[in-house]
Design an enzyme around this catalytic site. Structure first.
Site, PDB file in Angstrom:
ATOM      1  N   LYS A 156     -82.490 -58.313  69.265  1.00 33.48           N
ATOM      2  CA  LYS A 156     -82.176 -58.590  67.853  1.00 33.48           C
ATOM      3  C   LYS A 156     -82.560 -60.018  67.476  1.00 33.48           C
ATOM      4  O   LYS A 156     -83.025 -60.270  66.361  1.00 33.48           O
ATOM      5  CB  LYS A 156     -80.701 -58.314  67.573  1.00 33.48           C
ATOM      6  CG  LYS A 156     -80.440 -56.822  67.514  1.00 33.48           C
ATOM      7  CD  LYS A 156     -79.003 -56.485  67.237  1.00 33.48           C
ATOM      8  CE  LYS A 156     -78.817 -54.974  67.248  1.00 33.48           C
ATOM      9  NZ  LYS A 156     -77.456 -54.561  67.538  1.00 33.48           N
TER      10      LYS A 156
ATOM     11  N   LYS B 271     -82.225 -46.199  63.303  1.00 32.09           N
ATOM     12  CA  LYS B 271     -82.223 -46.560  61.886  1.00 32.09           C
ATOM     13  C   LYS B 271     -83.152 -47.750  61.670  1.00 32.09           C
ATOM     14  O   LYS B 271     -83.975 -47.760  60.773  1.00 32.09           O
ATOM     15  CB  LYS B 271     -80.808 -46.931  61.440  1.00 32.09           C
ATOM     16  CG  LYS B 271     -79.866 -45.754  61.408  1.00 32.09           C
ATOM     17  CD  LYS B 271     -78.427 -46.211  61.184  1.00 32.09           C
ATOM     18  CE  LYS B 271     -77.473 -45.296  61.927  1.00 32.09           C
ATOM     19  NZ  LYS B 271     -76.152 -45.857  62.135  1.00 32.09           N
TER      20      LYS B 271
ATOM     21  N   LYS C  85     -87.244 -45.140  70.983  1.00 28.75           N
ATOM     22  CA  LYS C  85     -86.164 -44.241  70.560  1.00 28.75           C
ATOM     23  C   LYS C  85     -86.138 -44.051  69.051  1.00 28.75           C
ATOM     24  O   LYS C  85     -86.706 -44.849  68.305  1.00 28.75           O
ATOM     25  CB  LYS C  85     -84.824 -44.798  71.034  1.00 28.75           C
ATOM     26  CG  LYS C  85     -84.424 -46.087  70.340  1.00 28.75           C
ATOM     27  CD  LYS C  85     -82.934 -46.358  70.503  1.00 28.75           C
ATOM     28  CE  LYS C  85     -82.554 -47.590  69.713  1.00 28.75           C
ATOM     29  NZ  LYS C  85     -81.295 -47.586  69.062  1.00 28.75           N
TER      30      LYS C  85
HETATM   31  P1  TYM Z   1     -75.043 -47.236  66.675  1.00 29.72           P
HETATM   32  O1  TYM Z   1     -74.381 -47.213  65.354  1.00 29.72           O
HETATM   33  O2  TYM Z   1     -76.326 -47.956  66.819  1.00 29.72           O
HETATM   34  O3  TYM Z   1     -75.283 -45.778  67.213  1.00 29.72           O
HETATM   35  C1  TYM Z   1     -74.244 -44.830  67.227  1.00 29.72           C
HETATM   36  C2  TYM Z   1     -74.355 -43.897  68.409  1.00 29.72           C
HETATM   37  O4  TYM Z   1     -75.580 -43.184  68.379  1.00 29.72           O
HETATM   38  C3  TYM Z   1     -76.251 -43.347  69.616  1.00 29.72           C
HETATM   39  N1  TYM Z   1     -77.710 -43.366  69.393  1.00 29.72           N
HETATM   40  C4  TYM Z   1     -78.582 -42.672  70.132  1.00 29.72           C
HETATM   41  N2  TYM Z   1     -78.410 -41.863  71.197  1.00 29.72           N
HETATM   42  C5  TYM Z   1     -79.514 -41.307  71.725  1.00 29.72           C
HETATM   43  N3  TYM Z   1     -80.765 -41.498  71.239  1.00 29.72           N
HETATM   44  C6  TYM Z   1     -80.981 -42.307  70.177  1.00 29.72           C
HETATM   45  N4  TYM Z   1     -82.210 -42.476  69.706  1.00 29.72           N
HETATM   46  C7  TYM Z   1     -79.864 -42.954  69.581  1.00 29.72           C
HETATM   47  N5  TYM Z   1     -79.720 -43.805  68.543  1.00 29.72           N
HETATM   48  C8  TYM Z   1     -78.386 -44.062  68.445  1.00 29.72           C
HETATM   49  C9  TYM Z   1     -75.767 -44.679  70.158  1.00 29.72           C
HETATM   50  O5  TYM Z   1     -75.966 -44.758  71.550  1.00 29.72           O
HETATM   51  C10 TYM Z   1     -74.321 -44.641  69.759  1.00 29.72           C
HETATM   52  O6  TYM Z   1     -73.564 -43.884  70.675  1.00 29.72           O
HETATM   53  N6  TYM Z   1     -72.483 -50.654  69.231  1.00 29.72           N
HETATM   54  C11 TYM Z   1     -72.420 -49.276  68.744  1.00 29.72           C
HETATM   55  C12 TYM Z   1     -71.213 -49.001  67.874  1.00 29.72           C
HETATM   56  C13 TYM Z   1     -69.912 -49.321  68.526  1.00 29.72           C
HETATM   57  C14 TYM Z   1     -69.298 -48.613  69.591  1.00 29.72           C
HETATM   58  C15 TYM Z   1     -68.075 -49.317  69.851  1.00 29.72           C
HETATM   59  C16 TYM Z   1     -69.637 -47.491  70.342  1.00 29.72           C
HETATM   60  C17 TYM Z   1     -69.105 -50.368  68.189  1.00 29.72           C
HETATM   61  N7  TYM Z   1     -67.997 -50.334  68.994  1.00 29.72           N
HETATM   62  C18 TYM Z   1     -67.199 -48.858  70.839  1.00 29.72           C
HETATM   63  C19 TYM Z   1     -68.761 -47.058  71.337  1.00 29.72           C
HETATM   64  C20 TYM Z   1     -67.552 -47.742  71.575  1.00 29.72           C
HETATM   65  C21 TYM Z   1     -73.669 -49.030  67.911  1.00 29.72           C
HETATM   66  O7  TYM Z   1     -74.233 -49.931  67.347  1.00 29.72           O
HETATM   67  O8  TYM Z   1     -74.003 -47.765  67.780  1.00 29.72           O
END
Ligand code: TYM
Length: 337
Positions: free
Chosen positions: A117, A204, A201
């Site tokens: 990032k 967004k 991957k």
């Molecule tokens: P975020 O919002 O980027 O993504 C949410 C969830 O979707 C999964 N994901 C994917 N899995 C497989 N292939 C992909 N291409 C793909 N893109 C997204 C992510 O792995 C995630 O599970 N940091 C986290 C949010 C968060 C969180 C937490 C998660 C904050 N606190 C505590 C678990 C526990 C995030 O940015 O996810």
């Protein structure tokens, strides 16, 4: 044994930075739906985390409502799981502050997602971005989670959560926090849903998402534009990444017979990518259409969304404040008076 003790606890969240895509669904949300029967589940919308990228207030609020509606439309049931908005549970920010005292600059700077990032947005390398994994650890351990269903991209953040939990337990010589483990839908490897733009991957911020709420005509267009090549020239040739990605997505949404059909065509050098993409688009649309209909429906029911968020916040706060009281006692805060 009480029900609370016998069931293990699950926590996971998604940032409200846009509509949910197939990566979010197959990496995370389908596990949420599967787990809600058998575990104590806390599924939230990580609105505080999303502040690292400076959304406007209007976009932030719209994003929170959208993800809430999408959670429900995907089948997360508020009578089974606790669904809440991160900022409705301020206890998590307090725990984050305490954990920050034992999180070190070097280890935070070495985190892959921080480095990525910082490289992508050199003008916005803020402290929230640096301590992102600490807030994530607080989210998880404040409910004493045993399992965290997330996609492969969150693996390192989850490792950090285990590290901070272990550190706290050692420091205060008390096994307060269980060590949270990743959970995967099929018990195998953590999932990475690819994009259809050649490499990497679906995401967004990668701008290559296929969204659950997307119009079928747009899905068709996106899939038909997927990167391919001029086709295999040798039998059983190794697949280059863009082609492998098409197959990976097909394995996720299509029937095994369909995948086998196109594998066979590929391996015998008879594949027509146009046919494969058409089939893939139809299978994605068949999967997303019922969810899309429910999203559009639920999204308009503001009263219901508000009720779910309010009730979820209450349950999540009860769990978070109980842990926070234990934390403060161990640290030595609030012990004297
Ligand atoms: P975020 O919002 O980027 O993504 C949410 C969830 O979707 C999964 N994901 C994917 N899995 C497989 N292939 C992909 N291409 C793909 N893109 C997204 C992510 O792995 C995630 O599970 N940091 C986290 C949010 C968060 C969180 C937490 C998660 C904050 N606190 C505590 C678990 C526990 C995030 O940015 O996810």
């Amino acid at each position: 044994m009480s029900e609370k003790k016998s069931k293990k606890t699950v926590v996971s969240g998604i940032r409200p930075t846009g509509n949910l895509h197939l990566g979010n669904y197959f990496g995370a949300v389908r596990s949420f739906v599967k787990m809600q029967q058998d575990y104590h589940c806390y599924f939230f919308i990580a609105d505080i985390h999303s502040l690292t990228t400076h959304p406007t207030p209007v976009n932030l609020q719209a994003g929170v409502k959208q993800v809430l509606a999408e959670y429900l439309a995907c089948g997360i049931d508020p009578t089974l799981a606790t669904i809440f908005i991160q900022s409705d549970v301020p206890e998590v920010v307090e725990l984050y502050t305490f954990l920050n005292m034992n999180a070190y600059l070097g280890e935070l700077e070495r985190t892959t997602s921080f480095k990525d990032k910082a490289r992508q947005n050199p003008d916005n390398v803020n402290a929230g971005l640096l301590t992102y994994p600490v807030l994530m650890a607080a989210d998880i351990i404040i409910h004493k989670a045993n399992f965290v269903p997330v996609g492969k991209d969150q693996e390192q953040n989850l490792e950090m959560a285990r590290k901070f939990a272990t550190r706290f337990n050692h420091m205060y010589n008390h096994r307060l926090f269980p060590l949270p483990k990743p959970f995967t839908f099929d018990g195998k490897d953590m999932v990475k849903v690819p994009g259809l733009d050649g490499s990497g991957k679906m995401g967004k911020s990668e701008g290559n998402g296929i969204y659950l709420v997307e119009d079928p005509a747009d899905i068709r267009k996106k899939v038909m534009r997927a990167v391919t090549d001029s086709g295999p020239v040798e039998m059983n040739q190794l697949k280059p990444e863009p082609i492998q990605n098409l197959f990976t997505l097909m394995k996720i949404v299509s029937s095994p017979e369909t995948v086998e059909f196109f594998e066979d065509k590929y391996n015998t050098c008879q594949i027509r990518y146009g046919d494969m993409k058409e089939q893939l688009a139809e299978d994605i649309i068949a999967f997303t259409t019922p969810i899309r209909t429910r999203i559009l429906d639920i999204r308009n029911d503001e009263a219901y969304l508000a009720k779910v968020a309010r009730e979820g916040a209450e349950k999540a706060r009860a769990s978070a404040s109980a842990t926070l009281a234990e934390v403060k006692k161990l640290i030595g805060l609030k012990c004297l008076f």
